[in-house]
Design a protein around this motif. Structure first.
Motif, PDB file in Angstrom:
ATOM      1  N   UNK A  41       0.828  -1.209   0.000  1.00 36.30           N
ATOM      2  CA  UNK A  41       0.000   0.000   0.000  1.00 36.30           C
ATOM      3  C   UNK A  41       0.861   1.257   0.000  1.00 36.30           C
ATOM      4  N   UNK A  42       1.914   1.267   0.801  1.00 38.63           N
ATOM      5  CA  UNK A  42       2.791   2.443   0.853  1.00 38.63           C
ATOM      6  C   UNK A  42       3.522   2.627  -0.464  1.00 38.63           C
ATOM      7  N   UNK A  43       3.965   1.518  -1.062  1.00 38.00           N
ATOM      8  CA  UNK A  43       4.654   1.605  -2.352  1.00 38.00           C
ATOM      9  C   UNK A  43       3.719   2.149  -3.431  1.00 38.00           C
ATOM     10  N   UNK A  44       2.471   1.688  -3.439  1.00 40.11           N
ATOM     11  CA  UNK A  44       1.503   2.196  -4.409  1.00 40.11           C
ATOM     12  C   UNK A  44       1.215   3.680  -4.177  1.00 40.11           C
ATOM     13  N   UNK A  45       1.070   4.056  -2.910  1.00 38.26           N
ATOM     14  CA  UNK A  45       0.784   5.458  -2.591  1.00 38.26           C
ATOM     15  C   UNK A  45       1.908   6.364  -3.073  1.00 38.26           C
ATOM     16  N   UNK A  46       3.148   5.958  -2.825  1.00 38.86           N
ATOM     17  CA  UNK A  46       4.294   6.762  -3.265  1.00 38.86           C
ATOM     18  C   UNK A  46       4.357   6.831  -4.786  1.00 38.86           C
ATOM     19  N   UNK A  47       4.115   5.677  -5.440  1.00 40.19           N
ATOM     20  CA  UNK A  47       4.180   5.638  -6.905  1.00 40.19           C
ATOM     21  C   UNK A  47       3.101   6.518  -7.535  1.00 40.19           C
ATOM     22  N   UNK A  48       1.894   6.479  -7.003  1.00 41.18           N
ATOM     23  CA  UNK A  48       0.795   7.274  -7.574  1.00 41.18           C
ATOM     24  C   UNK A  48       0.991   8.759  -7.285  1.00 41.18           C
ATOM     25  N   UNK A  49       1.433   9.092  -6.064  1.00 37.35           N
ATOM     26  CA  UNK A  49       1.638  10.490  -5.708  1.00 37.35           C
ATOM     27  C   UNK A  49       2.780  11.119  -6.506  1.00 37.35           C
ATOM     28  N   UNK A  50       3.699  10.301  -6.977  1.00 34.70           N
ATOM     29  CA  UNK A  50       4.826  10.831  -7.748  1.00 34.70           C
ATOM     30  C   UNK A  50       4.445  11.129  -9.195  1.00 34.70           C
ATOM     31  N   UNK A  51       3.272  10.687  -9.614  1.00 31.28           N
ATOM     32  CA  UNK A  51       2.810  10.939 -10.972  1.00 31.28           C
ATOM     33  C   UNK A  51       2.126  12.307 -11.054  1.00 31.28           C
ATOM     34  N   UNK A  52       2.279  12.930 -12.200  1.00 30.41           N
ATOM     35  CA  UNK A  52       1.660  14.238 -12.389  1.00 30.41           C
ATOM     36  C   UNK A  52       0.247  14.120 -12.948  1.00 30.41           C
ATOM     37  N   UNK A  53      -0.010  13.031 -13.678  1.00 30.53           N
ATOM     38  CA  UNK A  53      -1.321  12.850 -14.292  1.00 30.53           C
ATOM     39  C   UNK A  53      -1.886  11.467 -13.923  1.00 30.53           C
ATOM     40  N   UNK A  54      -3.188  11.372 -13.989  1.00 29.65           N
ATOM     41  CA  UNK A  54      -3.845  10.080 -13.825  1.00 29.65           C
ATOM     42  C   UNK A  54      -3.948   9.584 -12.400  1.00 29.65           C
ATOM     43  N   UNK A  55      -3.743  10.444 -11.414  1.00 26.96           N
ATOM     44  CA  UNK A  55      -3.815   9.993 -10.024  1.00 26.96           C
ATOM     45  C   UNK A  55      -5.204   9.457  -9.682  1.00 26.96           C
ATOM     46  N   UNK A  56      -6.227  10.192 -10.109  1.00 27.50           N
ATOM     47  CA  UNK A  56      -7.591   9.775  -9.793  1.00 27.50           C
ATOM     48  C   UNK A  56      -7.933   8.421 -10.389  1.00 27.50           C
ATOM     49  N   UNK A  57      -7.454   8.181 -11.602  1.00 24.54           N
ATOM     50  CA  UNK A  57      -7.728   6.900 -12.263  1.00 24.54           C
ATOM     51  C   UNK A  57      -7.077   5.755 -11.502  1.00 24.54           C
TER      52      UNK A  57
END
Length: 255
Positions: free
Chosen positions: A50-66
């Motif tokens: 969960x933490x790895x996914x959170x960091x990976x998604x937060x590091x993205x500039x686009x598509x976070x909501x998806x």
């Protein structure tokens, strides 16, 4: 402290006989050991993923909501339904892939073999849990001051050092919450095991909740005995939770 079966109007007080019988019940302690093993693995696997996914998604500039929606969706499905979905995958899809696509490493009895049934339970439980924990970690990550990260980068810290020296200490309260939640849900695990293995093969994957369920609702119904086992489980969970909270809180105070 009674021998009530849940139906009869008559019952007798047996004092501590139910507790004594529970301490002598090898299947009960076998289920306790399985539950402890399940909790330990789930706390590590679910929170790390969960933490790895959170960091990976937060590091993205686009598509976070998806991505948030995709990974959170399993949490919106009943675990019984999800368990039966994964039962089809383990008993049909993986065998098809092994036979027709040459993936022989998937050719195992994922449900009937104790060596793989535990892994199957962890996979399904993590699939259903990670999305919920991920949302909590993402909220914590969004609260980390950007200026601290920028200062660390200017001081020469790389991304790994920034995470372990700046980000992780600041989100420890969220880690405490997620570990506590995983511990709590882990000791109560029932639905995923009920849907996948039913506690089998034999009693190899029987959790404490399933053992208590069998005593209370199946076969020779013994409500008093099942309640005594529930009380023992409560004490075990209380002790472990208090230790976990004290360790995590002291760690937060140090940082």
């Amino acid at each position: 402290m009674t021998d009530w079966n849940g139906l009869s109007k008559d019952y007798e007080f047996v004092l501590f006989d139910n507790f004594i019988a529970a301490f002598r019940d090898k299947y009960f302690w076998q289920s306790v050991w399985f539950t402890l093993k399940y909790v330990a693995v789930m706390v590590a696997v679910a929170n790390t993923a969960a933490l790895a996914l959170a960091v990976a998604i937060e590091s993205r500039r686009r598509g976070r909501g998806v991505y948030r929606t995709i990974f959170y969706m399993p949490n919106m499905i009943s675990m019984v339904i999800g368990g039966y979905m994964w039962m089809f995958i383990f008993t049909k899809v993986l065998y098809y892939m092994a036979d027709n696509w040459g993936m022989k490493f998937l050719d195992h009895s994922w449900i009937g073999d104790p060596r793989y049934s535990f892994a199957a339970i962890i996979i399904v439980a993590s699939w259903a849990t990670v999305g919920y924990l991920m949302i909590i970690y993402m909220a914590a990550l969004q609260g980390v001051p950007k200026d601290l990260l920028e200062s660390a980068e200017l001081a020469g810290a790389n991304s790994r050092q920034c995470f372990f020296r700046v980000t992780l200490p600041l989100i420890l309260p969220a880690v405490t919450i997620c570990v506590f939640w995983t511990l709590n849900s882990g000791f109560q695990v029932f639905d995923v095991i009920y849907a996948l293995t039913g506690g089998g093969p034999g009693r190899a994957t029987q959790s404490v909740a399933m053992n208590i369920y069998e005593e209370a609702f199946r076969g020779n119904i013994r409500y008093g005995y099942a309640t005594a086992k529930s009380t023992i489980l409560f004490v075990i969970v209380l002790i472990i939770t208090l230790i976990q909270l004290r360790v995590m809180k002291s760690r937060e105070a140090e940082l």
